[in-house]
Structures are given as C-alpha cells and as structure tokens.
Design an enzyme around this catalytic site. Structure first.
Site: not given
Length: 359
Positions: A253-254, A257, A264
């Site tokens: 997830h990070e 970014h 989302c």
C-alpha cells in the site's frame, strides 16, 4: 454499515477515461486483460465490489479526499516513474523483525519475494539490516501504551542519505512503533514521495500489542534518552500468518503511494485508506482494476504474469532453511515454513482472476 457504490458509467470513465489517447491505450490491452479490467463496472462481479464503511471513524468519512481516476494519475507531472537507471525497490530493515536474527532475515526475505511478485518486473533488493542506533533518531516511551517509539521523520532523513543510485525508492521496515512528532500519539508509517523514501512499522499488527499483558511495555527509560542499548533486547511479537499478511498489505500500500497512487475511493481495494486496524483488515490484499491499471502503466507488467507470480509466492517454500524459536525466545532455532494460512482465500481469488484472463 454504508456502501459506497458508483454508477457503471462513472466507473467506466474512472478506468478507461474519455481522453481518446488513453481510450486507445486501453483498447490495445489483450482480450483477457480487458475482460478482467471490465469487471470494475459489472454490477454483478464477484471479483470486485463496492467499498463498505463500517463506522464513522473509517477513512473516507473522516478524511474527505478528491478521488483519483486513471487519467488524473497518468497525467500527473509530479509522479515518480521507474526507469532503466532507477528500477529497484530497496528494503531497509531497522532492528529485528523476529525474535532471533535468523527469523528476522527470513521474514525480510518473505516480504522481498512478495514485493517482487506484486510489483512484477521491478527488482527488489535488501540493504544490510541496521540497529536503531545507526539511524541516530530520537526515541521515547509512549504515554498511552508504555512502549518504545522511534521518530519517523528522522529515519526518513537517514534513508534518503542511504539511497542507492539505482533506487526507485527505499522503504524502511521495523517492528518498533513510530511517532512523527512529539504531539502525535503514533503513526503506522510515513513517506516522502519527492525523495522516494518511506518508513513503516508492523509493531501494532502483532496480536498482543493492545493487550494489558504486552511484553514490550516500559515504565520509563532507565538510562539517558540517547542510550540506544534500550533496544538491545526489545520485545518482538511472535511471527504469525496474520502478521505476515498485514505486513504485506502495509508495505505494498505504502509503496503504491510512492508510485503516485492516491487513496482509492472507487471499489474495495488495497489502496483504500485506513484509520484503524479493523479497517485495514477489511480492505483486500490486492488492487481494484482502476488502481491495477495505474500500476500496470507505471511498471509495464502483463496481468497474467503478475498474478501467477503472486500464486507462486504463496505456494513456494522458503528458499533458505527457515528457523524460529519457541515463543519470545532468542535461542534454540526450530524449523518453520512460511506461514501463509491467512493468504488462502486471497489465493482462491487470484485463481478466479487468472481464469478470466485465460478464458
């Protein structure tokens, strides 16, 4: 409980765009990839569904953000794009991730393999693990939890100085809790998209972190606040399948970014924001079609190759002889396979995606 549901037309535009050049780009995908991507706006899809909000404290409710569709992502002049010269993701371990050095090394290798599959086509490399003292960061005891915390912003500066020439990004990982500034209670992670660095903690993903019996609690620092020996025998949670799954979620997830993917708001997706552990657990382990197209355009993988690599990661035994010790011990290694029980449902989902791609 509330459902965030968008119209078929809205989702189609978010995925494909109305820009003729981007529509043409989409039409050049092979038939299987378009078939899977089109699941985004199929109301009866059993692969991708709407976002479900469980409480007013959930991210979308408490952190209003403008949604990012594919066209906005693709046109962003500031987003970082891998190049032949900067094509590697580096992982920097800070402190131990397991209750022995052997487990820690194995855990990092599991995360490396997962990132190689998730960001298929990029190289993932491990930097030599370092103790907290090497970062020269500030640290403290959290007033609420009584556990040790290290300063996230100062670690970002350390990572920036260590960033290799061929690095697309460098991500630090640790089992020690983080804080971004004195006035904050904690933070799961922090990143600088401009510098391509991030630091993420898995400390609060252990099953006993919020327990009153958590073994990492300290009443006060026994020595000077600049004496890093306090971390020498710092408590590390037991390695479990759920801890590994949560770690994989956070890491990807990070890094997403850093690629320029914002939170989302279209469909249930790994890139949803999360305010608390329950919300993080509820979001999927993989990307919705809109975010998947974003990542594919940045990295250049074929969807089938990427999904097969993820299945191989779940199925593969660890490459080296895995070791673990009895709970919370630092001696007497025993055998331990990669704990992937928590990934079983996700693997079944990938198998369905592959079936759509290969029909």
């Amino acid at each position: 409980m509330q459902t965030v549901r968008h119209s078929e037309r809205t989702l189609r535009t978010a995925l494909i765009s109305k820009n003729p050049a981007l529509v043409s780009q989409y039409e050049k995908l092979d038939a299987g990839e378009k078939r899977l991507m089109d699941e985004a706006f199929r109301p009866d899809s059993d692969l991708f569904g709407p976002i479900t909000l469980h409480s007013q404290s959930d991210w979308i409710t408490s952190h209003p953000e403008a949604p990012q569709d594919f066209e906005e992502f693709f046109s962003d002049p500031y987003r970082k794009i891998p190049s032949p010269q900067k094509h590697s993701i580096y992982i920097q371990c800070i402190g131990l991730l397991g209750n022995t050095r052997s487990i820690s090394e194995e855990y990092v290798k599991w995360l490396k393999g997962y990132c190689e599959a998730f960001f298929y086509g990029l190289t993932v490399k491990l930097l030599e693990p370092v103790p907290v003292s090497a970062t020269r960061c500030s640290f403290r005891i959290n007033d609420n939890t009584q556990n040790l915390q290290i300063h996230a912003g100062q670690i970002l500066k350390f990572l920036k100085k260590k960033k290799p020439e061929d690095a697309f990004c460098v991500v630090g990982i640790t089992m020690i809790d983080l804080y971004p500034r004195d006035s904050w209670n904690f933070v799961f992670g922090q990143a600088s998209l401009t510098d391509g660095v991030g630091i993420f903690s898995f400390a609060r993903y252990g099953s006993d972190f919020y327990s009153s019996h958590y073994e990492g609690k300290l009443k006060k620092l026994q020595k000077s606040s600049s004496d890093y020996s306090v971390f020498d025998n710092y408590y590390v949670p037991e390695v479990t399948s759920v801890l590994l799954l949560r770690s994989c979620k956070t890491l990807t997830h990070e890094i997403g970014h850093i690629f320029g993917l914002r939170h989302c708001q279209w469909l249930a997706c790994l890139m949803q924001g999360s305010n608390h552990l329950e919300e993080a657990d509820q979001r999927p382990l993989d990307l919705c079609p809109i975010c998947l197209r974003k990542l594919q355009s940045a990295v250049g993988f074929h969807l089938k190759d990427r999904y097969k690599a993820l299945v191989r990661w779940v199925d593969a035994e660890s490459t080296d002889t895995p070791t673990v010790t009895p709970k919370h011990s630092r001696e007497d290694p025993l055998s331990l396979p990669k704990p992937v029980e928590a990934f079983k449902e996700w693997k079944e989902w990938i198998t369905k995606c592959l079936a759509v791609l290969q029909t």
